[in-house]
Design a protein around this motif. Structure first.
Motif, PDB file in Angstrom:
ATOM      1  N   PRO A   1       0.824  -1.216   0.000  1.00 37.65           N
ATOM      2  CA  PRO A   1       0.000   0.000   0.000  1.00 37.65           C
ATOM      3  C   PRO A   1       0.857   1.264   0.000  1.00 37.65           C
ATOM      4  CG  PRO A   1      -0.764  -1.568   1.657  1.00 37.65           C
ATOM      5  CD  PRO A   1       0.557  -2.072   1.159  1.00 37.65           C
ATOM      6  N   LEU A   2       0.226   2.407  -0.303  1.00 34.65           N
ATOM      7  CA  LEU A   2       0.945   3.672  -0.465  1.00 34.65           C
ATOM      8  C   LEU A   2       1.782   4.034   0.753  1.00 34.65           C
ATOM      9  CD1 LEU A   2       1.447   6.224  -2.219  1.00 34.65           C
ATOM     10  CD2 LEU A   2      -0.559   7.237  -1.114  1.00 34.65           C
ATOM     11  N   ALA A   3       1.236   3.907   1.955  1.00 36.89           N
ATOM     12  CA  ALA A   3       1.968   4.296   3.159  1.00 36.89           C
ATOM     13  C   ALA A   3       3.212   3.432   3.347  1.00 36.89           C
ATOM     14  CB  ALA A   3       1.052   4.194   4.385  1.00 36.89           C
ATOM     15  N   GLU A   4       3.079   2.120   3.130  1.00 32.81           N
ATOM     16  CA  GLU A   4       4.240   1.224   3.265  1.00 32.81           C
ATOM     17  C   GLU A   4       5.255   1.491   2.166  1.00 32.81           C
ATOM     18  OE1 GLU A   4       3.188  -2.884   3.544  1.00 32.81           O
ATOM     19  OE2 GLU A   4       1.572  -2.489   4.987  1.00 32.81           O
ATOM     20  N   TRP A   5       4.785   1.801   0.971  1.00 32.28           N
ATOM     21  CA  TRP A   5       5.660   2.111  -0.157  1.00 32.28           C
ATOM     22  C   TRP A   5       6.504   3.340   0.154  1.00 32.28           C
ATOM     23  CZ3 TRP A   5       4.699   6.190  -3.957  1.00 32.28           C
ATOM     24  CH2 TRP A   5       5.438   6.059  -5.139  1.00 32.28           C
ATOM     25  N   ASN A   6       5.873   4.390   0.693  1.00 28.29           N
ATOM     26  CA  ASN A   6       6.600   5.586   1.076  1.00 28.29           C
ATOM     27  C   ASN A   6       7.604   5.296   2.185  1.00 28.29           C
ATOM     28  OD1 ASN A   6       6.272   8.107  -0.234  1.00 28.29           O
ATOM     29  ND2 ASN A   6       4.127   8.137   0.367  1.00 28.29           N
ATOM     30  N   GLU A   7       7.208   4.485   3.152  1.00 28.96           N
ATOM     31  CA  GLU A   7       8.111   4.132   4.249  1.00 28.96           C
ATOM     32  C   GLU A   7       9.324   3.372   3.743  1.00 28.96           C
ATOM     33  OE1 GLU A   7       7.972   1.677   8.518  1.00 28.96           O
ATOM     34  OE2 GLU A   7       6.178   1.864   7.279  1.00 28.96           O
ATOM     35  N   PHE A   8       9.105   2.489   2.770  1.00 34.52           N
ATOM     36  CA  PHE A   8      10.212   1.739   2.174  1.00 34.52           C
ATOM     37  C   PHE A   8      11.253   2.677   1.574  1.00 34.52           C
ATOM     38  CE2 PHE A   8      11.917   0.103  -1.867  1.00 34.52           C
ATOM     39  CZ  PHE A   8      12.656  -0.981  -1.416  1.00 34.52           C
ATOM     40  N   TYR A   9      10.801   3.680   0.789  1.00 34.02           N
ATOM     41  CA  TYR A   9      11.738   4.612   0.170  1.00 34.02           C
ATOM     42  C   TYR A   9      12.444   5.475   1.211  1.00 34.02           C
ATOM     43  CZ  TYR A   9      10.678   3.617  -4.692  1.00 34.02           C
ATOM     44  OH  TYR A   9      10.579   3.002  -5.907  1.00 34.02           O
ATOM     45  N   GLU A  10      11.715   5.906   2.227  1.00 29.59           N
ATOM     46  CA  GLU A  10      12.337   6.749   3.245  1.00 29.59           C
ATOM     47  C   GLU A  10      13.398   5.974   4.015  1.00 29.59           C
ATOM     48  OE1 GLU A  10      10.992  10.530   5.764  1.00 29.59           O
ATOM     49  OE2 GLU A  10       9.526   8.921   5.620  1.00 29.59           O
ATOM     50  N   THR A  11      13.137   4.692   4.268  1.00 32.22           N
ATOM     51  CA  THR A  11      14.115   3.851   4.948  1.00 32.22           C
ATOM     52  C   THR A  11      15.348   3.637   4.083  1.00 32.22           C
ATOM     53  OG1 THR A  11      12.366   2.700   6.155  1.00 32.22           O
ATOM     54  CG2 THR A  11      14.489   1.582   5.994  1.00 32.22           C
ATOM     55  N   CYS A  12      15.148   3.467   2.772  1.00 34.27           N
ATOM     56  CA  CYS A  12      16.269   3.210   1.857  1.00 34.27           C
ATOM     57  C   CYS A  12      17.111   4.463   1.595  1.00 34.27           C
ATOM     58  CB  CYS A  12      15.748   2.676   0.524  1.00 34.27           C
ATOM     59  SG  CYS A  12      15.304   0.933   0.549  1.00 34.27           S
ATOM     60  N   TYR A  13      16.435   5.601   1.353  1.00 40.25           N
ATOM     61  CA  TYR A  13      17.123   6.781   0.822  1.00 40.25           C
ATOM     62  C   TYR A  13      17.035   8.028   1.699  1.00 40.25           C
ATOM     63  CZ  TYR A  13      16.265   3.955  -3.378  1.00 40.25           C
ATOM     64  OH  TYR A  13      16.174   2.930  -4.286  1.00 40.25           O
ATOM     65  N   GLY A  14      16.177   7.986   2.720  1.00 35.15           N
ATOM     66  CA  GLY A  14      15.943   9.193   3.507  1.00 35.15           C
ATOM     67  C   GLY A  14      14.987  10.155   2.833  1.00 35.15           C
ATOM     68  N   HIS A  15      14.358   9.724   1.746  1.00 33.97           N
ATOM     69  CA  HIS A  15      13.370  10.511   1.008  1.00 33.97           C
ATOM     70  C   HIS A  15      12.223   9.582   0.616  1.00 33.97           C
ATOM     71  CE1 HIS A  15      16.310  13.792   0.299  1.00 33.97           C
ATOM     72  NE2 HIS A  15      17.173  12.810   0.142  1.00 33.97           N
ATOM     73  N   THR A  16      10.990  10.075   0.667  1.00 35.01           N
ATOM     74  CA  THR A  16       9.896   9.296   0.114  1.00 35.01           C
ATOM     75  C   THR A  16       9.942   9.410  -1.407  1.00 35.01           C
ATOM     76  OG1 THR A  16       8.275  11.092   0.053  1.00 35.01           O
ATOM     77  CG2 THR A  16       8.489   9.864   2.129  1.00 35.01           C
TER      78      THR A  16
END
Length: 217
Positions: free
Chosen positions: A25-40
């Protein structure tokens, strides 16, 4: 047209498992990017397309289940299209996005007229195309774009093959923005930014987002 080795690979069970593993889902997708790169991913999108008219027609090549399209839709873009090789992913896309035209097909033969889109984009797709086949898919992207080519791909200064989950010949890092510029003199670089991984598991790896424009568009 005969499928490439990579297309056959992604159309089978490996591609299906990838789809199940990477759909969220969108919220988990954004969290994944923030965890990887520090940016959503939404922040990244806004940095490159923030000023683009929300009526712009956008095609994502290799959209899988449509998560990137879902993000663009969330940001107000209304004319969104996706093309995806894997039939299973196209079916699952209906669970993630509504009101988006997701078609089953190959990036090597896009079923659209010249200049039909304002933006043609890939996200982690060119990395899975054999280097010798890149000019074909890039050419189709350029043909279908009226103005912009946009991308987010693994980055390396030189094209470098890397193993992928025990498989060889299915993943490469490269400077994909430069490869476009080398092949298509009608393109110019608008913007390019590297995003290093901040999570320890991927430390040392870098992805790059880029925006190219047709000269005179």
């Amino acid at each position: 047209m005969q499928h490439t080795q990579q297309e056959d690979f992604w159309s089978g069970d490996f591609g299906r498992h990838y789809t199940d593993r990477n759909s969220r889902p969108l919220a988990e997708w954004n969290e994944f990017y923030e965890t990887c790169y520090g940016h959503t991913k939404l922040d990244m999108n806004a940095a490159f397309l923030g000023e683009l008219d929300r009526e712009a027609r956008i095609l994502e090549v290799g959209c899988n289940t449509g998560m990137q399209l879902m993000g663009l839709q969330h940001q107000g873009f209304q004319n969104l299209y996706g093309i995806e090789l894997q039939h299973y992913a196209v079916e699952k896309a209906r669970d993630f996005v509504r009101g988006v035209n997701v078609l089953q097909g190959s990036g090597f033969d896009l079923p659209f007229k010249d200049g039909f889109f304002d933006v043609v984009v890939t996200n982690g797709v060119l990395i899975h195309i054999a280097p010798d086949d890149l000019p074909r898919i890039m050419g189709e992207m350029v043909r279908c774009s009226r103005r912009y080519i946009w991308g987010f791909e693994y980055f390396a200064p030189e094209t470098t093959a890397i193993p992928y989950r025990g498989n060889e010949g299915f993943l490469w890092k490269a400077d994909y923005a430069q490869l476009f510029l080398d092949q298509f003199p009608e393109l110019r670089l608008v913007k390019k930014q590297q995003y290093p991984y901040i999570n320890a598991a991927e430390s040392g790896n870098v992805d790059a987002m880029y925006l190219l424009e047709k000269v005179g568009a």
